[in-house]
Design an enzyme around this catalytic site. Structure first.
Site, PDB file in Angstrom:
ATOM      1  N   GLY A   1       0.667  -1.267   0.041  1.00  0.00           N
ATOM      2  CA  GLY A   1       0.201   0.100   0.212  1.00  0.00           C
ATOM      3  C   GLY A   1       0.840   1.284  -0.046  1.00  0.00           C
ATOM      4  O   GLY A   1       2.011   1.189   0.428  1.00  0.00           O
TER       5      GLY A   1
ATOM      6  N   GLY B   1       2.636   3.579   1.441  1.00  0.00           N
ATOM      7  CA  GLY B   1       3.207   4.065   2.668  1.00  0.00           C
ATOM      8  C   GLY B   1       3.382   5.357   3.013  1.00  0.00           C
ATOM      9  O   GLY B   1       3.726   5.937   3.986  1.00  0.00           O
ATOM     10  N   ARG B   2       3.617   6.090   1.937  1.00  0.00           N
ATOM     11  CA  ARG B   2       4.041   7.506   1.977  1.00  0.00           C
ATOM     12  C   ARG B   2       3.371   8.379   0.910  1.00  0.00           C
ATOM     13  O   ARG B   2       4.100   9.347   0.494  1.00  0.00           O
ATOM     14  CB  ARG B   2       5.801   7.668   2.003  1.00  0.00           C
ATOM     15  CG  ARG B   2       6.409   6.803   0.832  1.00  0.00           C
ATOM     16  CD  ARG B   2       7.752   7.103   0.793  1.00  0.00           C
ATOM     17  NE  ARG B   2       8.376   6.580  -0.128  1.00  0.00           N
ATOM     18  CZ  ARG B   2       9.499   6.919  -0.716  1.00  0.00           C
ATOM     19  NH1 ARG B   2      10.187   7.857  -0.123  1.00  0.00           N
ATOM     20  NH2 ARG B   2      10.316   6.294  -1.642  1.00  0.00           N
TER      21      ARG B   2
ATOM     22  N   LYS C   1       3.771  12.420  -3.132  1.00  0.00           N
ATOM     23  CA  LYS C   1       4.511  11.322  -2.547  1.00  0.00           C
ATOM     24  C   LYS C   1       5.670  11.978  -1.466  1.00  0.00           C
ATOM     25  O   LYS C   1       5.978  13.132  -1.690  1.00  0.00           O
ATOM     26  CB  LYS C   1       5.632  10.741  -3.558  1.00  0.00           C
ATOM     27  CG  LYS C   1       6.394   9.451  -3.412  1.00  0.00           C
ATOM     28  CD  LYS C   1       6.725   8.813  -4.667  1.00  0.00           C
ATOM     29  CE  LYS C   1       7.635   7.780  -4.265  1.00  0.00           C
ATOM     30  NZ  LYS C   1       8.037   7.040  -5.617  1.00  0.00           N
TER      31      LYS C   1
ATOM     32  N   ASP D   1       8.631   6.112   7.864  1.00  0.00           N
ATOM     33  CA  ASP D   1       8.326   7.605   8.476  1.00  0.00           C
ATOM     34  C   ASP D   1       7.506   8.277   7.542  1.00  0.00           C
ATOM     35  O   ASP D   1       7.100   9.250   7.762  1.00  0.00           O
ATOM     36  CB  ASP D   1       9.602   8.241   8.557  1.00  0.00           C
ATOM     37  CG  ASP D   1      10.364   8.457   7.329  1.00  0.00           C
ATOM     38  OD1 ASP D   1      10.068   7.876   6.230  1.00  0.00           O
ATOM     39  OD2 ASP D   1      11.818   8.610   7.491  1.00  0.00           O
ATOM     40  N   GLY D   2       6.960   7.816   6.236  1.00  0.00           N
ATOM     41  CA  GLY D   2       6.070   8.469   5.533  1.00  0.00           C
ATOM     42  C   GLY D   2       6.704   9.439   4.607  1.00  0.00           C
ATOM     43  O   GLY D   2       6.002  10.227   3.879  1.00  0.00           O
TER      44      GLY D   2
ATOM     45  N   ARG E   1      -2.001  -0.453  -9.698  1.00  0.00           N
ATOM     46  CA  ARG E   1      -0.733  -1.283 -10.143  1.00  0.00           C
ATOM     47  C   ARG E   1      -1.035  -2.708 -10.403  1.00  0.00           C
ATOM     48  O   ARG E   1      -2.500  -3.041  -9.853  1.00  0.00           O
ATOM     49  CB  ARG E   1       0.341  -1.097  -9.005  1.00  0.00           C
ATOM     50  CG  ARG E   1       0.394   0.152  -8.602  1.00  0.00           C
ATOM     51  CD  ARG E   1       0.743   0.196  -7.028  1.00  0.00           C
ATOM     52  NE  ARG E   1       0.918   1.739  -6.815  1.00  0.00           N
ATOM     53  CZ  ARG E   1       2.177   2.384  -6.752  1.00  0.00           C
ATOM     54  NH1 ARG E   1       3.046   1.630  -6.868  1.00  0.00           N
ATOM     55  NH2 ARG E   1       2.300   3.573  -6.461  1.00  0.00           N
TER      56      ARG E   1
ATOM     57  N   ASP F   1       4.295  -4.602  -7.235  1.00  0.00           N
ATOM     58  CA  ASP F   1       3.677  -3.325  -7.035  1.00  0.00           C
ATOM     59  C   ASP F   1       4.231  -1.969  -7.456  1.00  0.00           C
ATOM     60  O   ASP F   1       3.723  -0.869  -7.329  1.00  0.00           O
ATOM     61  CB  ASP F   1       3.758  -3.286  -5.248  1.00  0.00           C
ATOM     62  CG  ASP F   1       5.221  -3.308  -4.782  1.00  0.00           C
ATOM     63  OD1 ASP F   1       5.951  -4.187  -4.944  1.00  0.00           O
ATOM     64  OD2 ASP F   1       5.687  -2.413  -4.344  1.00  0.00           O
TER      65      ASP F   1
END
Ligand code: AMP
Ligand code: MG
Length: 489
Positions: free
Chosen positions: A90, A92-93, A113, A125-126, A183, A252
């Site tokens: 997924g 994540g950031r 992003k 940490d995103g 994706r 992905d």
């Protein structure tokens, strides 16, 4: 032309069932400032370039100001990483802020992003660091200039937020654009969750948004899969012909539209080396340059499995076979064009293969050799010294050149006309790692972003030689060959 406020955001993805994403707000970058703005990408969404001068612009794309109509979500996906099932991943950031439709009716996702932690961040940490946003920003435009399908980037917003990678860097955001960010892994999510109705729902969504000509035809899903296979084949054929290694071809990171997606530790070949591994973390060399066509096949098998509840077995097998045929056909055609050949001949593969062997043995610069090959002269007395000088083994080159000359003469090739054609397919400039690195160092150490501008200008039209820019076509200096790019971004 639109302003930030009149972009008219929508988010069709956010209207899909809730398990497709997580609603999440960007975490603002502290003291956001605009690092770079791409007017070409702005034009795609009819955004007035003057908008970039407003303080609200950096606020918007640094995550502190939400535009009217935005409905931010992070997208769910699963995936296979380095050949192994990785389960849930997924965004994540990254956060899909929304979608904008331009005056031609084209839909663009606006995907931020580095926008902070999301429910998919796991231990991350995103954030994205300025270095990696510059790499993605530059390469998207470089690929576009080369005519290779890719995501685009609207801007980079920087900050003084410390972000910890191998060393302390600063956080930045990249506003990425694509017709969709779905994706292969998006489909895998629902296969592994055994939510077959969601697989169908996502497929219908993608068909409606991106493959409208397939809506309502018989065997819709199989036909979509075939089309994805062919697009992926054509994409990877272009990578191989231009000498691009993606570096992290996890399922992905494979766009359902066949776009180059997720620029991490990518690299363009300098010396021709088919085993080139650009990603320092890829110790097995799984994503080596010459493995990319096979990895494309592997990823399509992951997608076929995800779609399997709806695919007819034979048709899935046919589509995979189509992938291989479409790759070979497109790659052969592209290499013929690089050699300036107009007609296909039975000996072409051997001619190309032997040339590549010579380039490899002589550690010859891939881009520069093909660019120079445009200057080949057919005349019997011509020695083509400038080309010979690329090689230590000049006799081997002479033998190849003799066969090339015969081949050209058999199709009545004329030097001047052929050169003009070849110069339109063999780029003068590519985004070599050391060039990107120079732009990154000036940006991170001196807050000087002018090198980004210079590179963008050159790479938007990489086929046209610009006077005074000869150094940008040079192979890397000795130190530049050792630049290591890792997954850390
Ligand atoms: P990538 O290798 O960049 O394609 O990322 C693989 C997965 O890790 C994706 O799910 C990303 O969203 C996630 N990821 C990468 N970097 C970070 C980060 N700094 N914080 C949170 N998630 C991340
Ligand atoms: Mg990724």
């Amino acid at each position: 032309m639109r302003t930030l406020e009149t972009l008219q955001f929508d988010n069709t993805y956010a209207r899909l069932p809730e398990s497709f994403y997580a609603r999440v707000m960007p975490t603002p970058l502290p003291n956001p400032s605009l690092i770079h703005f791409n007017s070409d990408a702005a034009a795609l969404i009819d955004l007035d370039s003057d908008e970039a001068k407003r303080p609200e612009f950096a606020a918007c794309f640094g995550g502190s100001l939400l535009l009217p109509g935005a409905d931010p979500v992070s997208m769910l996906y699963y995936g296979h990483q380095f050949g192994v099932y990785a389960g849930q991943l997924g965004d994540g950031r990254a956060i899909l802020l929304g979608e904008v439709r331009n005056g031609h009716g084209d839909k663009w996702d606006l995907h931020l992003k580095g926008a902070g932690r999301t429910p998919f961040s796991r231990d991350g940490d995103g954030r994205a660091v300025l270095r990696s946003t510059i790499r993605e920003y530059l390469c998207g435009e470089a690929m576009q200039g080369l005519g290779i399908p890719t995501t685009r980037s609207l801007c980079i917003v920087g900050s003084d937020e410390p972000v910890f990678r191998e060393s302390v860097e600063t956080g930045a955001t990249l506003l990425r654009m694509a017709p969709t960010h779905v994706r292969f892994g998006s489909f895998e999510a629902f296969f592994y969750r055994r939510q077959h109705d969601h697989i169908a729902r996502l497929t219908d969504y993608v068909i409606a948004q991106c493959f409208p000509h397939l809506a309502g035809v018989t065997d819709t899903y199989s036909r979509m899969f075939t089309e994805v296979a062919v697009r992926t084949a054509h994409l990877i054929a272009q990578w191989q012909a231009v000498g691009f290694a993606h570096g992290v071809m996890n399922s992905d990171n494979m766009s359902i539209l066949g776009l180059t997606l997720d620029y991490g530790p990518y690299g363009f070949l300098d010396e021709y080396n088919p085993g080139f591994v650009c990603n320092h973390s890829d110790r097995q060399g799984r994503y080596a340059f010459h493995h990319q066509p096979d990895i494309g096949y592997f990823n399509l098998r992951c997608l076929a499995q995800a779609l399997s509840p709806f695919l007819i077995q034979d048709q899935a097998q046919d589509a995979l076979a189509r992938y291989e045929a479409a790759f070979a056909e497109r790659y052969d055609a592209l290499m013929r064009e690089k050699l300036g050949l107009r007609e296909a001949g039975p000996e072409d593969r051997a001619l190309v293969g032997e040339l590549l062997n010579l380039l490899q043995a002589g550690r010859v610069d891939y881009t520069n050799f093909f660019r120079a090959l445009g200057g080949f002269q057919q005349g019997a007395g011509e020695h083509n010294d400038a080309l010979r000088d690329f090689f230590l083994d000049r006799e081997a080159f002479d033998a190849w050149a003799g066969r090339y000359r015969e081949r050209l003469s058999a199709e009545g090739s004329r030097d001047g006309e052929r050169r003009a054609r070849m110069d339109r397919v063999n780029p003068k400039y590519v985004l070599r790692n050391y060039l990107a690195q120079t732009a990154i160092e000036q940006a991170t150490k001196q807050r000087d972003y002018s090198e980004i501008t210079r590179l963008l200008e050159l790479l938007r039209d990489p086929f046209t030689e610009v006077s005074g820019r000869e150094p940008y076509a040079a192979p890397p200096p000795e130190g530049g060959k050792q630049i290591v790019v890792s997954c850390s971004s």
